[in-house]
Enzyme design. Structure first.
Site, PDB file in Angstrom:
ATOM      1  N   ASP A 130       0.818  -1.202   0.000  1.00  0.00           N
ATOM      2  CA  ASP A 130       0.000   0.000   0.000  1.00  0.00           C
ATOM      3  C   ASP A 130       0.857   1.260   0.000  1.00  0.00           C
ATOM      4  O   ASP A 130       0.686   2.165  -0.812  1.00  0.00           O
ATOM      5  CB  ASP A 130      -0.905  -0.026   1.234  1.00  0.00           C
ATOM      6  CG  ASP A 130      -2.163   0.796   1.044  1.00  0.00           C
ATOM      7  OD1 ASP A 130      -2.308   1.426  -0.015  1.00  0.00           O
ATOM      8  OD2 ASP A 130      -3.005   0.797   1.954  1.00  0.00           O
ATOM      9  N   ASP A 140      -9.650  -1.486   2.189  1.00  0.00           N
ATOM     10  CA  ASP A 140      -9.469  -0.976   3.548  1.00  0.00           C
ATOM     11  C   ASP A 140     -10.521  -1.533   4.501  1.00  0.00           C
ATOM     12  O   ASP A 140     -10.430  -1.324   5.711  1.00  0.00           O
ATOM     13  CB  ASP A 140      -9.547   0.552   3.546  1.00  0.00           C
ATOM     14  CG  ASP A 140      -8.485   1.181   2.664  1.00  0.00           C
ATOM     15  OD1 ASP A 140      -7.404   0.594   2.558  1.00  0.00           O
ATOM     16  OD2 ASP A 140      -8.753   2.244   2.074  1.00  0.00           O
TER      17      ASP A 140
END
Length: 417
Positions: free
Chosen positions: A238, A284
């Site tokens: 990420d 997420d």
């Protein structure tokens, strides 16, 4: 924070978006300034929407493990098709997943550079139209089971598609459903047509919530160590692709699909026709969510009638998501949410385990070996299935952008689908 260069990747980045999609944002000439009330409403709604699939998906993941017989669960329709049984993610899957995800993300980047964005997104819209219908139908099925009375004539159907004949016959699709499932499919199809024609943010969120809940419910980490490997691997993935390159931002601006939750910051001014969105990628939600669901199953295995690890990780998720929003809003820059969610969701339960003296027990827990009385044992899984859950889990194209999840399939001793 709504300028084109700050548009986040749909899965791992949280930020604001001007316009109804990435293309609109690119063409925006004036910077939208949200009111304090509009911003608070948008971010508060995103947090609530993120918590719903994690909470209920975790509860349903326990129901998967406790299912007393195939075709029955306390949530309703249950698992009539073998591939509706949860998929197990192993440590090997978790270790190689960030590499596979990176290759897929870069492949999407090159794909959008070479081919016309308009035609690519048309294909993606059709693809997610089908997957969204199936995912939403599977999500709604338990509700249908509670709404319809027991006297309702609930007929059973089976859609069977085979290859060859005789002893060499192989089932390619074996989909069992009933009248209640059919009603769910009709309602989901209406939402799908709405999304396909209008790309309305409410239809987008309905599909997004369904994808997220299915992911948390049906993707099971086999142990806490595997969860740590997966989360920390995606933590590096990420941060690198958001801060180190423009690849993820480029894919985000080009990719139009319900792989994010959105909420308008100008809802108070424009109502349902609002077009300036804050958004949160499904990665997420799903990635921390499957770890939180694992901790809930660990709580259940302790048989202490407490949910200490589940609630501690759930509160950690709220803290991490709130910190992400705060940092993003303060510095006016897109943030990789896993940068804050992973340390919180892993750190809080570990501290609780250290305090309670159960750290060794937590890391030795094997979810895949947890067998409850009466639980069926499966020896094979179909490679293809027409069930809403399994087809919704075949989201290979979106897997990278949404924080994809690897699937572990056991060796199949027979050609059974």
């Amino acid at each position: 924070m709504s300028e084109a260069e700050q548009i986040p990747a749909p899965a791992p980045v949280l930020d604001a978006l001007n316009g109804t999609n990435g293309t609109d944002a690119l063409n925006a000439t004036a910077k939208f300034v949200a009111t304090t009330e509009g911003t608070a409403l948008a971010y508060g709604s995103l947090v609530v929407m993120a918590l719903l699939p994690i909470f209920f998906g975790a509860l349903r993941s326990v129901t998967c493990s406790k299912s007393k017989e195939v075709g029955e669960s306390e949530f309703g329709s249950g698992f009539r098709n073998a591939s509706d049984i949860p998929e197990t993610i192993t440590s090997r899957d978790a270790a190689r997943f960030p590499i596979i995800a990176s290759c897929t993300l870069f492949g999407l980047y090159l794909f959008f550079k070479v081919f016309s964005q308009e035609y690519v997104n048309l294909l993606l819209s059709l693809y997610f139209f089908v997957l969204g219908i199936l995912a939403l139908s599977h999500t709604m099925s338990p509700l249908m089971g509670r709404i319809f009375p027991e006297s309702f004539p609930n007929k059973q159907y089976q859609l069977l598609f085979t290859q060859c004949s005789g002893e060499s016959r192989q089932e390619l699709l074996n989909y069992e459903f009933d009248t209640k499932n059919l009603v769910s499919l009709i309602i989901s199809s209406a939402v799908g047509v709405w999304y396909l024609l209008k790309k309305h943010w409410i239809a987008n969120n309905l599909f997004g919530l369904a994808f997220a809940l299915n992911g948390v419910e049906l993707l099971h980490l086999n142990n806490v160590s595997t969860g740590c490997i997966l989360l920390w691997g995606l933590f590096v993935y990420d941060v690198f692709w958001v801060f180190g390159t423009n690849v993820m931002v480029t894919v985000a601006k080009s990719f139009e699909a319900p792989i994010k939750l959105v909420f308008p910051q100008d809802l108070l001014e424009k109502g349902l026709g609002a077009s300036n969105f804050a958004m949160l990628g499904l990665g997420d939600i799903v990635i921390p969510g499957i770890f939180i669901a694992l901790l809930l199953r660990f709580d259940v295995s302790l048989k202490k009638n407490s949910r200490t690890y589940f609630y501690s990780s759930f509160l950690a998720y709220i803290f991490g998501l709130g910190l992400t929003i705060f940092v993003m809003h303060t510095f006016k820059h897109a943030q990789p949410a896993l940068l804050y969610l992973v340390p919180a969701c892993v750190g809080f339960p570990v501290i609780v385990a250290l305090f309670k003296g159960e750290l060794t027990e937590m890391f030795s827990y094997e979810s895949s070996q947890e067998v409850f009385p009466g639980s069926p044992r499966l020896t094979s899984f179909p490679t293809v299935s027409g069930s809403p859950a399994s087809l919704a889990r075949s989201m290979d194209a979106v897997s990278t952008v949404t924080g994809p999840s690897p699937y572990h399939r056991r060796p199949q001793p027979s050609p059974l689908m």
